[in-house]
Design a protein around this motif. Sequence first.
Motif, PDB file in Angstrom:
ATOM      1  N   PRO A   1     -10.470  36.345 -29.750  1.00  0.00           N
ATOM      2  CA  PRO A   1     -10.867  37.856 -29.799  1.00  0.00           C
ATOM      3  C   PRO A   1     -10.517  38.583 -28.169  1.00  0.00           C
ATOM      4  O   PRO A   1     -10.771  37.803 -27.222  1.00  0.00           O
ATOM      5  CB  PRO A   1     -12.479  37.782 -30.115  1.00  0.00           C
ATOM      6  CG  PRO A   1     -12.969  36.362 -29.543  1.00  0.00           C
ATOM      7  CD  PRO A   1     -11.728  35.510 -29.693  1.00  0.00           C
ATOM      8  N   CYS A   2     -10.758  39.933 -28.329  1.00  0.00           N
ATOM      9  CA  CYS A   2     -10.463  40.338 -27.152  1.00  0.00           C
ATOM     10  C   CYS A   2     -11.295  41.842 -27.026  1.00  0.00           C
ATOM     11  O   CYS A   2     -12.390  41.733 -27.679  1.00  0.00           O
ATOM     12  CB  CYS A   2      -8.920  41.228 -27.153  1.00  0.00           C
ATOM     13  SG  CYS A   2      -8.685  41.723 -25.513  1.00  0.00           S
ATOM     14  N   LEU A   3     -11.246  42.335 -25.864  1.00  0.00           N
ATOM     15  CA  LEU A   3     -12.078  43.727 -25.640  1.00  0.00           C
ATOM     16  C   LEU A   3     -12.194  44.846 -26.911  1.00  0.00           C
ATOM     17  O   LEU A   3     -11.205  44.713 -27.643  1.00  0.00           O
ATOM     18  CB  LEU A   3     -11.654  44.340 -24.575  1.00  0.00           C
ATOM     19  CG  LEU A   3     -11.692  43.567 -23.240  1.00  0.00           C
ATOM     20  CD1 LEU A   3     -10.502  44.411 -22.129  1.00  0.00           C
ATOM     21  CD2 LEU A   3     -12.951  43.240 -22.496  1.00  0.00           C
ATOM     22  N   ALA A   4     -12.996  45.351 -27.003  1.00  0.00           N
ATOM     23  CA  ALA A   4     -13.512  46.200 -28.188  1.00  0.00           C
ATOM     24  C   ALA A   4     -12.986  47.671 -27.664  1.00  0.00           C
ATOM     25  O   ALA A   4     -13.269  48.448 -28.596  1.00  0.00           O
ATOM     26  CB  ALA A   4     -14.904  46.165 -28.669  1.00  0.00           C
ATOM     27  N   GLY A   5     -12.376  47.674 -26.721  1.00  0.00           N
ATOM     28  CA  GLY A   5     -12.119  48.999 -26.199  1.00  0.00           C
ATOM     29  C   GLY A   5     -12.084  49.291 -24.921  1.00  0.00           C
ATOM     30  O   GLY A   5     -12.452  48.215 -23.942  1.00  0.00           O
ATOM     31  N   ILE A   6     -11.938  50.472 -24.092  1.00  0.00           N
ATOM     32  CA  ILE A   6     -12.082  50.740 -22.886  1.00  0.00           C
ATOM     33  C   ILE A   6     -12.917  52.140 -22.698  1.00  0.00           C
ATOM     34  O   ILE A   6     -12.933  53.263 -23.497  1.00  0.00           O
ATOM     35  CB  ILE A   6     -10.869  51.011 -22.229  1.00  0.00           C
ATOM     36  CG1 ILE A   6     -10.982  51.036 -20.718  1.00  0.00           C
ATOM     37  CG2 ILE A   6     -10.048  52.126 -22.608  1.00  0.00           C
ATOM     38  CD1 ILE A   6      -9.581  50.735 -19.967  1.00  0.00           C
ATOM     39  N   GLN A   7     -13.668  52.223 -21.222  1.00  0.00           N
ATOM     40  CA  GLN A   7     -14.705  53.250 -21.393  1.00  0.00           C
ATOM     41  C   GLN A   7     -14.235  53.647 -19.925  1.00  0.00           C
ATOM     42  O   GLN A   7     -13.845  53.079 -18.969  1.00  0.00           O
ATOM     43  CB  GLN A   7     -16.060  52.709 -21.580  1.00  0.00           C
ATOM     44  CG  GLN A   7     -17.057  53.902 -21.332  1.00  0.00           C
ATOM     45  CD  GLN A   7     -18.666  53.300 -21.118  1.00  0.00           C
ATOM     46  OE1 GLN A   7     -19.055  53.324 -20.056  1.00  0.00           O
ATOM     47  NE2 GLN A   7     -19.052  53.103 -22.401  1.00  0.00           N
TER      48      GLN A   7
ATOM     49  N   ILE B   1     -17.504  43.258 -26.136  1.00  0.00           N
ATOM     50  CA  ILE B   1     -17.352  43.696 -24.813  1.00  0.00           C
ATOM     51  C   ILE B   1     -16.256  44.748 -24.575  1.00  0.00           C
ATOM     52  O   ILE B   1     -15.328  44.556 -25.215  1.00  0.00           O
ATOM     53  CB  ILE B   1     -16.787  42.441 -24.115  1.00  0.00           C
ATOM     54  CG1 ILE B   1     -17.496  41.245 -24.284  1.00  0.00           C
ATOM     55  CG2 ILE B   1     -16.679  42.770 -22.661  1.00  0.00           C
ATOM     56  CD1 ILE B   1     -18.958  41.161 -23.652  1.00  0.00           C
ATOM     57  N   ILE B   2     -16.697  45.886 -23.937  1.00  0.00           N
ATOM     58  CA  ILE B   2     -15.821  46.992 -23.657  1.00  0.00           C
ATOM     59  C   ILE B   2     -15.622  47.084 -22.076  1.00  0.00           C
ATOM     60  O   ILE B   2     -16.537  46.990 -21.291  1.00  0.00           O
ATOM     61  CB  ILE B   2     -16.230  48.202 -24.123  1.00  0.00           C
ATOM     62  CG1 ILE B   2     -16.513  48.070 -25.776  1.00  0.00           C
ATOM     63  CG2 ILE B   2     -15.828  49.380 -23.649  1.00  0.00           C
ATOM     64  CD1 ILE B   2     -17.373  49.152 -26.473  1.00  0.00           C
ATOM     65  N   ALA B   3     -14.532  47.181 -21.619  1.00  0.00           N
ATOM     66  CA  ALA B   3     -14.073  47.496 -20.367  1.00  0.00           C
ATOM     67  C   ALA B   3     -14.473  48.837 -19.749  1.00  0.00           C
ATOM     68  O   ALA B   3     -14.198  49.705 -20.685  1.00  0.00           O
ATOM     69  CB  ALA B   3     -12.484  47.198 -19.968  1.00  0.00           C
ATOM     70  N   VAL B   4     -15.076  48.951 -18.730  1.00  0.00           N
ATOM     71  CA  VAL B   4     -15.436  50.025 -18.007  1.00  0.00           C
ATOM     72  C   VAL B   4     -14.932  50.271 -16.763  1.00  0.00           C
ATOM     73  O   VAL B   4     -14.767  49.583 -15.878  1.00  0.00           O
ATOM     74  CB  VAL B   4     -17.072  50.240 -17.879  1.00  0.00           C
ATOM     75  CG1 VAL B   4     -17.665  49.229 -16.943  1.00  0.00           C
ATOM     76  CG2 VAL B   4     -17.435  51.563 -17.463  1.00  0.00           C
ATOM     77  N   GLU B   5     -14.351  51.646 -16.808  1.00  0.00           N
ATOM     78  CA  GLU B   5     -13.430  51.994 -15.611  1.00  0.00           C
ATOM     79  C   GLU B   5     -14.114  53.371 -15.126  1.00  0.00           C
ATOM     80  O   GLU B   5     -14.796  54.179 -15.867  1.00  0.00           O
ATOM     81  CB  GLU B   5     -12.039  52.166 -16.022  1.00  0.00           C
ATOM     82  CG  GLU B   5     -11.203  50.886 -16.120  1.00  0.00           C
ATOM     83  CD  GLU B   5     -10.881  50.100 -15.077  1.00  0.00           C
ATOM     84  OE1 GLU B   5      -9.755  50.496 -14.372  1.00  0.00           O
ATOM     85  OE2 GLU B   5     -11.528  48.925 -14.586  1.00  0.00           O
TER      86      GLU B   5
ATOM     87  N   ASN C   1     -26.501  44.159 -27.866  1.00  0.00           N
ATOM     88  CA  ASN C   1     -25.280  43.475 -28.601  1.00  0.00           C
ATOM     89  C   ASN C   1     -24.118  44.083 -28.245  1.00  0.00           C
ATOM     90  O   ASN C   1     -23.149  43.899 -28.762  1.00  0.00           O
ATOM     91  CB  ASN C   1     -25.337  43.747 -30.298  1.00  0.00           C
ATOM     92  CG  ASN C   1     -25.626  45.398 -30.508  1.00  0.00           C
ATOM     93  OD1 ASN C   1     -25.229  46.137 -29.750  1.00  0.00           O
ATOM     94  ND2 ASN C   1     -26.194  45.593 -31.636  1.00  0.00           N
ATOM     95  N   GLN C   2     -23.970  44.623 -26.952  1.00  0.00           N
ATOM     96  CA  GLN C   2     -22.526  45.302 -26.675  1.00  0.00           C
ATOM     97  C   GLN C   2     -22.745  45.400 -25.079  1.00  0.00           C
ATOM     98  O   GLN C   2     -23.882  45.869 -24.416  1.00  0.00           O
ATOM     99  CB  GLN C   2     -22.124  46.339 -26.991  1.00  0.00           C
ATOM    100  CG  GLN C   2     -20.972  47.280 -26.691  1.00  0.00           C
ATOM    101  CD  GLN C   2     -20.587  48.431 -27.355  1.00  0.00           C
ATOM    102  OE1 GLN C   2     -21.050  49.442 -26.962  1.00  0.00           O
ATOM    103  NE2 GLN C   2     -19.734  48.248 -28.627  1.00  0.00           N
TER     104      GLN C   2
END
Length: 354
Positions: A181-187, A147-151, A114-115
């Motif tokens: 809706p947008c990203l739920a955060g960044i990782q 959805i969370i951006a991962v860097e 779910n993510q």
Amino acid sequence: MSPATFAENLALNISSINLKHWYYLSTHEIKKSATLLLKLLEKKDFINTNSVLKNANVYSNINQLNADKMKSNYTSLPNQYRSDINISMWNWHTENWIHSPSQFLTKLKQKGINQVYLQLNIVNGHIQNQDKLFQLLDIASKKKMSIIAVEGAPDMITDSGLKNAIERNKVIKKLCQIHNPCLAGIQYDIEPYLLAEYAQNKSHIWQRWNNAIKTLSETWHDKIEIVLPFWLLDIEDGKNIVEKTLPYSSKLIIMAYRTKLAQIYTISSQWLTWGELNNKKIVIALESSIIEDETSENYNQYPQSDESQTTSLNQSISFMGEEKKLFSTINQLSTYFSQWSSFERFALNGLESK
């Protein structure tokens, strides 16, 4: 966390008892916790309090009892995906979702995911395939997925690497100003120990890593998710390195890359206890792709007596080709991990998503 809560957690997770758990408590709290622990264990029919005082080997006996219980429960588990377990998945390749965002998310949802940790394609300060990304975000919202951006790259701790990371951070942040809706955060999955110079100056490398985490969080104007190797608390000054992330981390994702149930549990229990004591959410990550030879040693720093070299490393670290075993393991571990308030979810790397 109070001694009573601490003792309760240990009683519920008896195989995780070791000196590291007591390290964070004062002398008074240790004495009180020990007394409460014995009472709780007796209440849960693990032991008789009087026998503890007489039997110096009681802890090894308890560990064996609980290990047998875990093994018995594990073999009886079904292979289906459970809807009550929260699971994230890393997606590093745009081609997995770009052609059909809906199909991509539907397949993941069917597996209980779910993510999604999504690596974005950014060229010259612009996110590529932005329309498709907006479509992905819209569909995810309707499916109650996030959805969370991962860097992440080891050179993010260098001056030039950090400068580039800051620029990308700002580009991703602007995305939410133009779409909801947008990203739920960044990782951030930086893994500085992969740098060639790491062995020569570990302390300096981790200092620069701490600085990068602080800078990227401040640039984001919020806390960020941080990916960590499971052995970090065990290295010199490791506890201090992790504690420095507290003001900047929303949660910690621990790469507990093992395939044996007992090993994953032992690794995770240390972090879940740390998370509970420090009021920090913990995500337990498992691997299901090939571990390259040059990086496998970084997942092998935590001593394990039954591991050999290259041939068996992937089998001991990765669930590749064994998806049913992977989800059965998740089902079992979820039952035990739920006893910790710090446990948030599982994360999977390398799971087939096409």
